[in-house]
Design a protein around this motif. Structure first.
Motif: not given
Length: 75
Positions: A25-39, A50-63
């Motif tokens: 999740w915290l990886a740089t663009k360069s590291d992600l590209q080198q991981s093999g998932i493609g550009e 960069d636009t995803y709110d994990l805590l809001a998603y967790e709250s939605k699941l709990k509700e």
């Protein structure tokens, strides 16, 4: 998966490369590209991340009384 294009195989690839979901999740663009998932998927992943709110998603699941398991603590 919450992200388009990141299914079980790509998730396993990221976990093998980075050791944890948090590190992927915290990886740089360069590291992600080198991981093999493609550009293209790297750019999509970063855009979603960069636009995803994990805590809001967790709250939605709990509700909705949806329970989930993670390999790591959810923080």
């Amino acid at each position: 998966s919450l992200f388009p294009g990141i299914g079980p195989k790509k998730l396993d690839l990221l976990l093998q490369c980075f050791g944890s979901a948090k590190d992927a999740w915290l990886a740089t663009k360069s590291d992600l590209q080198q991981s093999g998932i493609g550009e293209k998927l790297t750019s999509l992943f970063i855009s979603e991340r960069d636009t995803y709110d994990l805590l809001a998603y967790e709250s939605k699941l709990k509700e909705k009384n949806v329970f989930f398991l993670t390999k790591e603590p959810f923080t």
